[in-house]
Every structure is written in C-alpha cells, then in structure tokens.
Design a protein around this motif. Sequence first.
Motif, PDB file in Angstrom:
ATOM      1  N   GLY A   1       9.547  13.190  29.972  1.00  0.00           N
ATOM      2  CA  GLY A   1       8.789  12.069  29.411  1.00  0.00           C
ATOM      3  C   GLY A   1       7.386  12.563  29.122  1.00  0.00           C
ATOM      4  O   GLY A   1       6.539  12.622  30.007  1.00  0.00           O
ATOM      5  N   THR A   2       7.136  12.945  27.861  1.00  0.00           N
ATOM      6  CA  THR A   2       5.870  13.627  27.589  1.00  0.00           C
ATOM      7  C   THR A   2       4.657  12.712  27.594  1.00  0.00           C
ATOM      8  O   THR A   2       3.559  13.159  27.897  1.00  0.00           O
ATOM      9  N   ASN A   3       4.844  11.430  27.259  1.00  0.00           N
ATOM     10  CA  ASN A   3       3.659  10.557  27.212  1.00  0.00           C
ATOM     11  C   ASN A   3       2.945  10.555  28.559  1.00  0.00           C
ATOM     12  O   ASN A   3       1.728  10.700  28.638  1.00  0.00           O
ATOM     13  N   ASP A   4       3.716  10.388  29.626  1.00  0.00           N
ATOM     14  CA  ASP A   4       3.100  10.385  30.946  1.00  0.00           C
ATOM     15  C   ASP A   4       2.828  11.804  31.443  1.00  0.00           C
ATOM     16  O   ASP A   4       1.825  12.039  32.109  1.00  0.00           O
ATOM     17  N   LEU A   5       3.719  12.750  31.117  1.00  0.00           N
ATOM     18  CA  LEU A   5       3.483  14.127  31.589  1.00  0.00           C
ATOM     19  C   LEU A   5       2.127  14.631  31.082  1.00  0.00           C
ATOM     20  O   LEU A   5       1.379  15.260  31.824  1.00  0.00           O
ATOM     21  N   ILE A   6       1.806  14.332  29.830  1.00  0.00           N
ATOM     22  CA  ILE A   6       0.514  14.770  29.287  1.00  0.00           C
ATOM     23  C   ILE A   6      -0.625  14.057  30.010  1.00  0.00           C
ATOM     24  O   ILE A   6      -1.585  14.670  30.441  1.00  0.00           O
ATOM     25  N   GLN A   7      -0.479  12.737  30.202  1.00  0.00           N
ATOM     26  CA  GLN A   7      -1.598  12.018  30.814  1.00  0.00           C
ATOM     27  C   GLN A   7      -1.796  12.408  32.273  1.00  0.00           C
ATOM     28  O   GLN A   7      -2.910  12.492  32.752  1.00  0.00           O
ATOM     29  N   TYR A   8      -0.686  12.694  32.976  1.00  0.00           N
ATOM     30  CA  TYR A   8      -0.828  13.073  34.384  1.00  0.00           C
ATOM     31  C   TYR A   8      -1.303  14.514  34.542  1.00  0.00           C
ATOM     32  O   TYR A   8      -2.094  14.824  35.426  1.00  0.00           O
TER      33      TYR A   8
END
Lengths: 87, 572
Positions: B450-457
């Motif tokens: 899940g890249t949306n959260d992986l990037i933000q985290y």
Amino acid sequence: MKEKIIVINNETGIHARPAGLIVKEAQKYKCDIFLVKNESQYNCKSIMNILSLGGKKGDELLIRAIGEDAEAAVEALSRLLEGNLDA
Amino acid sequence: MFRGIGASPGVAIGKALVYKEEEIKIDGLPVKDINSELNALEKALTATKNQLQAIKTVTEKRLGADKAAIFEAHIMILEDPEMLSQVKDKLSSEGVSAAFALKSVVDSFVSIFDAMGDAYLKERAADIKDVGGRLLKNLLGLPIVDLSTLEEEVILVAHDLTPSDTATMNLDKVLGFITNIGGRTSHTAIMARTLEIPAIVGIGGITELVKAGDIIVLDGSNGEGYINPDSVTLEAFENKARDYREQREKLLALKDSVTITKDNRRVELACNIGTPKDVKGVLENGGEGVGLYRTEFLYMNRSSMPSEEEQFEAYREVLEKLEGKPVIIRTLDIGGDKELPYLSLPKEMNPFLGYRAIRICLDQPEIFKTQLRALLRASIYGNLKIMYPMISSVEEVRAANKILAEVKAELDAAKIPYSSDIEVGIMIEIPSAAVIGDMLIKEVDFFSIGTNDLIQYSTAVDRINEKISHLYEPFHPAVLRLIKLVIDHAHNGGKWVGMCGEMAGDTKLIPVLLGLGLDEFSMSAGAVLPARELIRGLSYQQLKKLAEGTLLLPTAEEIKKYVQENMTRSMA
C-alpha cells in the motif's frame, strides 16, 4: 398525568434511528409525552429534543404523559425504550 | 487559466456549477405583517418537505433504502414541533421576519448539538444545519444546489467533495470536478478516478474565481484548465477531447489481451474498487481481477454497523460479477482520515498513527468476526482472497488469523459452506512490516504494498497536509528500496506480491516496479489499458537492469531523469 421510570436497554443509547422510532411512536398519541432526565423535560414528539437528551445505555428516565390517552402512551413508550431499540 | 493537481485523466468541457455554502445574512428588523410571515413559513415548509421526499425517492432507487434513511430523519427534523413552535413564538413575540426567527432558532439548536461531547451527536448538528439551510433558502427564494437531482450536464466546482456528496450525486450529469483543496490521494481524487470522471484538485480559490454558468474546460491529465476560454483554446480542448476518446477506443482493443512483456513476463493488472457499482468499470476496462476492494464504504454514511447479511450481499455481488477472477477484499480500514461516527472514536492527536484498521478489528473482535463471516460465506461465489490492512507485526497477523480460524470453526459447526482455498494476505504499508517481510511472509499467502501510506510513514510526510505535499515523493530512494525489500521477501518465501497504492497505476513508475519483480498491479479502472499497452511494449530483462540502476541513485530527481532517459531510449 401518568408516569413511569424505565432504564435504557440498547447498546448504543438513543441515537438517530432509535430517536426516530420514539418520535414516530409518540406521534400516534394525542397526549403530551415527555422523557425526564435530571429534572429536565424532553418532548417525545420532537426529534431534536430526544436527541439532545443524549440517552445512554443504563440511563434511568421518567416517562411522563399528560392527556386523554396518557396511560396507553406510557405503556407503548416504555415497551419501546426497554426493548431492544437497535433491532 | 488555472492549474492544479491532475487527479483523474480525461478532458471535460461544460458549464460550471459552483457548489459551496454561503453564509446567509438576515436583519432582525421588525416586520409589518406577521400573518404573511407565517404563511410564507408554511409555504417554505411544504416546498422543503416535497424536495426532501423527492431526494429520498431518488436515493432509494439509486442506492437503496438504507442510504435513503437519512432523508427520513431530515424530514423529521423539518417537522420537529419544538423547532417550529420556537420559530413561531419568536416571530410573533418579537415581530421579526420568519427568516430571521428561523435562522436564530436553527443556529441555537446547531450550537447545542455542536457542544455535545459525543461525536455522533455532533454530526447531527450538520443535519440540522442542512435542513435548516434548505428551509431558509426556500423561504428567501434562493437557489438550492442538489447533487442528487441534477438535470443539466455540469462541471462541479467545489471546495472539496465529501463521501456523501459523491455517493448521492447524479453521476450521469457530472462531466468533471474541480476543487480548491486535495491531492492525488484525497477522497475526491480517488472517487473521480474510480468513476472515470476527469478531475483537477488543489486549485486554491477556484470557487471564488468561477461563477455559475461559466464555461470550463479542463484536462485532468496535466491539471490545466480555463474559465470561459477564447475560441482558439476551446477548439484546442475539443480536439484534445476527441484525441482522448480516440486513444481510449484504440486502447479498448487491448481489453481482452493478456498483460505480458515482449520477453514473456506475465503480470496481472487488477483494479481498486469501493463499492459493487465499481465492478462495471473493472469489466469495461479489461481488469484481470480486483486487487483492492475497500470495504469501508459499506460502513460509511450511515448510523450503525452494516449487518452480516448486508455485507454478504455486497461481497457476493462483486465475486459473482468477476466470474472467478481473483477478488482481494480488504477488511475494515477505518480511522486515520476515515471516521465512523457511530463508533464514537475519540479525536486523536495523530490519527494516522492511532486507533485504526486492524487495530480496531483486533480490539473489537465482534466487528471483525461479522465481516469475516460475511466474507467466508460469500467465498463460494468466486475467487476470494482476504487481506488485512495496517499490519505492523507478526503478532497482529497471528491474532487476525486466529480469529479467522474461530469464525471458520463456527461456520463448520453450523454446517455453513465456505471455500476451502481462500488465500490470506496482508497490506505492507508500515515500514516495520516491510523490514520484517521475511518473517511475515511465512504467516500469509501474499503481500500487497500500500504505497500511499508506505510513503507517508517512511518519509514522515502527512499526505493530506498541503504545506508539505512537495515532500510526498514516490521516487524517493528509500521508498524504492523498501519496495524492493518487500518484493524480495515475498519471492524468497515462494509467494507473490502485488501493489494497490497509487504508484501501481502510474505509467512513469510501472517500468521500475516491473523491473523490481512486482507480480500484480492494482489501480483505478481507467489506468488499466494504458498500463497494459505500456507493459506489452517493454522487455523485462531490460527493466531489471533499469531497476537496479535506480537503486544506485541518491535522489528522486536523478531517479526520475534516469528512468525517463532510459525509457525514451528503449522505446525509440
């Protein structure tokens, strides 16, 4: 005037849907019907009044009805409130 | 000209509908004729009730009785005897206009509800405001914008759109969206892509610039548009729109083709969906499955939990319509930016790091079990895979699987059938999970990144905060390294790995992801055919080298340049 003390029985308390059911039921009767909590009186025919009461599971309330069909109204409302309003 | 973030590709040309709430100011001067005020109030009440009833009927037809129930409540608020008697009292005793009396009574009720501690009741303040506002507009003869009963084709200009706006609007008449705020992963953007409506978001102040009836042209691919364009610009956009349609038609020839590189590396292109309605787009665009079914929409915009039966019906519908193609259904992912008022979750300082998704499900297993039962029961109607969101540790996977086993045992005892080969996977969106992927893969059948959260985290960039949106960077070397790590962990464990974030549908990134070894790409339906066309022209062996090269570069800019140069060369 007719009065009865009841305890709210459903898990989520008096949220929008249960409040709607109470109002619908109350509108079937000619008498004035109120729920009384901490000495404040809430009109059972008003969705906003019933919602603003903020009833939670386990709250003790007094049902008060004034008028010709008061007895039947108190009976019906107490059945509704002590039953499972979520169902 | 205006410029924002291209959120959903496509060209739209149409009349603007400005959708915003404006403060209505009314003076409290005395009126001469109280009776005529009372009459006007009665008339407005009737008009409002008729409108609400019409909306209720339309919503019932389009979205079911359940979603329409809220309008029943609105009618009840409208007819509330307490509110009406207060308005009439004020009107008669103070001699003010009906509009002034109404507005002050509504405002006082709104502030009572607003002040309540309970998040659910606070939300009712919005309902009262909504109904009171409609009544007031009817009373004053002001226009009312109602998205569910749009009759003319429009381009919607709004500050932002809420899930209930997009759920109730008449989609047949909406040509495009443009909004003041939002980014590529905001609700409006995701919905626009799912619905294949061209959209530009994050154009600060656009609702102030555009007036109702202005002609808007917009290109959702590059985020550019014009208000009342001159004839030259208009023609350019008409040509663009035609090119876009022709391009779509050309791509449609690939609808039933397999997704395979020139040197025979086969991958799967699946779609992200939010509701059973979205399956239409999946099938029309040649999606090879559903890579992410976001079940939270079943739980949103309502006043209580969806029942097992309701969930079962939705899951079954999707599984049946996909006719045996894989359908990955993600268990409830609520919290963060998605709230459920009836759960009465307290406000948190850091909702994205807080009580959300699998954490709620493990803490309130009855919610989780209802969903798992519905999923298992639906599994016999297709090819179901279950996916847990927000996993950060092995313990969580084990706990979730334990509950799943309990539910299976309950179904066995009740002799209720379910499929015997349901794959169970997890989303990899938290850096800790990416790092221990070698351990996690032993517990599950697949990963989906899940890249949306992986990037933000991983980069500590709140993806909703516009001030730092330039720091939200899919090409960040750390993000690419994490993705490589996850893919390698899965492959070393003999399992497959997909991706269901925005990156998976981005044609600039697909070559890199393919080269890193990704097996499945899940994207919005409209992105499938362009991705398939791209992949069919690529060589996996070359992309492997490309991917290795990107991992040696220190900055996102250098990586982008490197990928672009290599792609132009290999395409030439």
